[in-house]
Design a protein around this motif. Structure first.
Motif, PDB file in Angstrom:
ATOM      1  N   ILE A  39       0.863  -1.175   0.000  1.00 19.03           N
ATOM      2  CA  ILE A  39       0.000   0.000   0.000  1.00 19.03           C
ATOM      3  C   ILE A  39       0.900   1.225   0.000  1.00 19.03           C
ATOM      4  O   ILE A  39       1.744   1.392   0.854  1.00 19.03           O
ATOM      5  CB  ILE A  39      -0.898   0.033   1.247  1.00 19.03           C
ATOM      6  CG1 ILE A  39      -1.804  -1.181   1.273  1.00 19.03           C
ATOM      7  CG2 ILE A  39      -1.719   1.315   1.285  1.00 19.03           C
ATOM      8  CD1 ILE A  39      -2.616  -1.295   2.528  1.00 19.03           C
ATOM      9  N   VAL A  64       0.572   5.306  -0.084  1.00 17.69           N
ATOM     10  CA  VAL A  64      -0.269   6.490  -0.036  1.00 17.69           C
ATOM     11  C   VAL A  64       0.482   7.582  -0.772  1.00 17.69           C
ATOM     12  O   VAL A  64       1.610   7.919  -0.447  1.00 17.69           O
ATOM     13  CB  VAL A  64      -0.577   6.904   1.416  1.00 17.69           C
ATOM     14  CG1 VAL A  64      -1.396   8.178   1.447  1.00 17.69           C
ATOM     15  CG2 VAL A  64      -1.289   5.782   2.138  1.00 17.69           C
ATOM     16  N   ALA A 109      -4.646   6.954  -2.771  1.00 16.59           N
ATOM     17  CA  ALA A 109      -3.857   5.782  -2.385  1.00 16.59           C
ATOM     18  C   ALA A 109      -3.735   4.854  -3.579  1.00 16.59           C
ATOM     19  O   ALA A 109      -4.537   4.902  -4.511  1.00 16.59           O
ATOM     20  CB  ALA A 109      -4.528   5.041  -1.231  1.00 16.59           C
ATOM     21  N   THR A 110      -2.721   4.027  -3.531  1.00 18.48           N
ATOM     22  CA  THR A 110      -2.542   2.976  -4.520  1.00 18.48           C
ATOM     23  C   THR A 110      -2.362   1.672  -3.756  1.00 18.48           C
ATOM     24  O   THR A 110      -1.528   1.592  -2.849  1.00 18.48           O
ATOM     25  CB  THR A 110      -1.312   3.249  -5.412  1.00 18.48           C
ATOM     26  OG1 THR A 110      -1.502   4.509  -6.059  1.00 18.48           O
ATOM     27  CG2 THR A 110      -1.139   2.163  -6.459  1.00 18.48           C
ATOM     28  N   VAL A 111      -3.179   0.682  -4.101  1.00 11.82           N
ATOM     29  CA  VAL A 111      -3.116  -0.624  -3.454  1.00 11.82           C
ATOM     30  C   VAL A 111      -2.795  -1.627  -4.549  1.00 11.82           C
ATOM     31  O   VAL A 111      -3.623  -1.934  -5.392  1.00 11.82           O
ATOM     32  CB  VAL A 111      -4.454  -0.987  -2.776  1.00 11.82           C
ATOM     33  CG1 VAL A 111      -4.341  -2.323  -2.064  1.00 11.82           C
ATOM     34  CG2 VAL A 111      -4.895   0.110  -1.817  1.00 11.82           C
ATOM     35  N   GLU A 151      -5.637   2.009  -8.137  1.00 10.10           N
ATOM     36  CA  GLU A 151      -5.518   3.392  -7.693  1.00 10.10           C
ATOM     37  C   GLU A 151      -6.870   3.851  -7.165  1.00 10.10           C
ATOM     38  O   GLU A 151      -7.904   3.617  -7.784  1.00 10.10           O
ATOM     39  CB  GLU A 151      -5.076   4.277  -8.854  1.00 10.10           C
ATOM     40  CG  GLU A 151      -4.828   5.707  -8.447  1.00 10.10           C
ATOM     41  CD  GLU A 151      -4.260   6.531  -9.581  1.00 10.10           C
ATOM     42  OE1 GLU A 151      -5.060   7.221 -10.238  1.00 10.10           O
ATOM     43  OE2 GLU A 151      -3.037   6.464  -9.803  1.00 10.10           O
ATOM     44  N   ARG A 162     -10.915  10.016   5.891  1.00 11.71           N
ATOM     45  CA  ARG A 162      -9.917   9.032   6.325  1.00 11.71           C
ATOM     46  C   ARG A 162     -10.588   7.667   6.564  1.00 11.71           C
ATOM     47  O   ARG A 162     -10.059   6.630   6.175  1.00 11.71           O
ATOM     48  CB  ARG A 162      -9.191   9.528   7.578  1.00 11.71           C
ATOM     49  CG  ARG A 162      -8.023   8.661   7.974  1.00 11.71           C
ATOM     50  CD  ARG A 162      -7.183   9.224   9.119  1.00 11.71           C
ATOM     51  NE  ARG A 162      -7.955   9.455  10.327  1.00 11.71           N
ATOM     52  CZ  ARG A 162      -8.302  10.659  10.792  1.00 11.71           C
ATOM     53  NH1 ARG A 162      -7.940  11.749  10.144  1.00 11.71           N
ATOM     54  NH2 ARG A 162      -8.991  10.782  11.898  1.00 11.71           N
ATOM     55  N   LEU A 205     -11.432   6.188   3.141  1.00 14.99           N
ATOM     56  CA  LEU A 205     -10.224   5.696   2.476  1.00 14.99           C
ATOM     57  C   LEU A 205      -9.766   4.373   3.090  1.00 14.99           C
ATOM     58  O   LEU A 205      -9.437   3.426   2.363  1.00 14.99           O
ATOM     59  CB  LEU A 205      -9.100   6.732   2.545  1.00 14.99           C
ATOM     60  CG  LEU A 205      -7.773   6.328   1.922  1.00 14.99           C
ATOM     61  CD1 LEU A 205      -7.932   5.981   0.442  1.00 14.99           C
ATOM     62  CD2 LEU A 205      -6.735   7.428   2.118  1.00 14.99           C
ATOM     63  N   ILE A 215      -9.450   0.842   1.048  1.00 15.33           N
ATOM     64  CA  ILE A 215      -8.220   0.043   0.984  1.00 15.33           C
ATOM     65  C   ILE A 215      -8.526  -1.394   1.406  1.00 15.33           C
ATOM     66  O   ILE A 215      -8.150  -2.349   0.712  1.00 15.33           O
ATOM     67  CB  ILE A 215      -7.109   0.676   1.854  1.00 15.33           C
ATOM     68  CG1 ILE A 215      -6.630   1.987   1.214  1.00 15.33           C
ATOM     69  CG2 ILE A 215      -5.948  -0.302   2.044  1.00 15.33           C
ATOM     70  CD1 ILE A 215      -5.730   2.825   2.107  1.00 15.33           C
TER      71      ILE A 215
END
Length: 126
Positions: free
Chosen positions: A4, A6, A20-22, A26, A66, A69, A73
Motif C-alpha cells: 500500500i 499512499v 492511495a494505490t493498493v 488506484e 480518512r 479511504l 483500501i
C-alpha cells in the motif's frame, strides 16, 4: 501481499489525484469523496457521525474521508480475495438489504436522505 502506497501529490499536479494505490489499484480523491458521502448516509441512519467524532483541530469531513479511504483500501483486499476464490454476492441479496432498509425507514425517507447527499439508490448497490 500488495504494498500500500499512499500518494502525496503536489497541489499543482494535473489530472485526477490518487489518494492511495493498493497494488495495481488506484483510489482517487473523487472516489474517496463519493464513498464518504455513502458512509455519511449510513452513519446518519444510526444517528452517528461518519468515522466518529473528530478530535480537536480536525474537521468531521477529514475524519470521514480518512474512514472512507481506510474502508476502500480494505475493500480492495476483500475484492481481490473474493475474485481469486470465486466468491460473489447475488444481486438479490443486495436487493433484500435495500428492501429491508425501505421497510424499516420508509422508501421516502431513504430517498430523501440520499438526495441530501447527492446519492442515488444505485450508490447503495455498489
Amino acid at each position: 501481499m500488495p504494498v500500500i502506497a499512499v500518494a502525496v501529490l503536489a497541489a499543482c499536479s494535473s489530472g485526477p489525484s490518487a489518494a492511495a494505490t493498493v497494488g495495481e489499484t488506484e483510489i482517487t480523491d473523487a472516489q474517496v469523496a463519493q464513498e464518504a458521502k455513502l458512509f455519511t448516509f449510513l452513519a446518519a441512519l444510526n444517528q452517528q457521525q461518519c468515522g466518529g467524532p473528530p478530535p480537536d483541530g480536525e474537521t468531521q469531513e477529514s475524519v470521514c474521508n480518512r474512514f472512507a479511504l481506510g474502508n476502500m483500501i480494505q475493500g480492495t483486499f476483500v475484492t481481490d480475495y473474493a475474485e481469486a476464490n470465486d466468491i460473489s454476492i447475488e444481486p438479490s441479496e443486495v436487493d433484500d438489504i435495500v428492501a429491508n432498509l425501505d421497510e424499516q425507514l420508509t422508501a421516502e425517507t431513504v430517498d430523501a436522505e440520499l438526495e441530501k447527499l447527492e446519492l442515488t439508490r444505485e450508490d447503495l448497490e455498489v
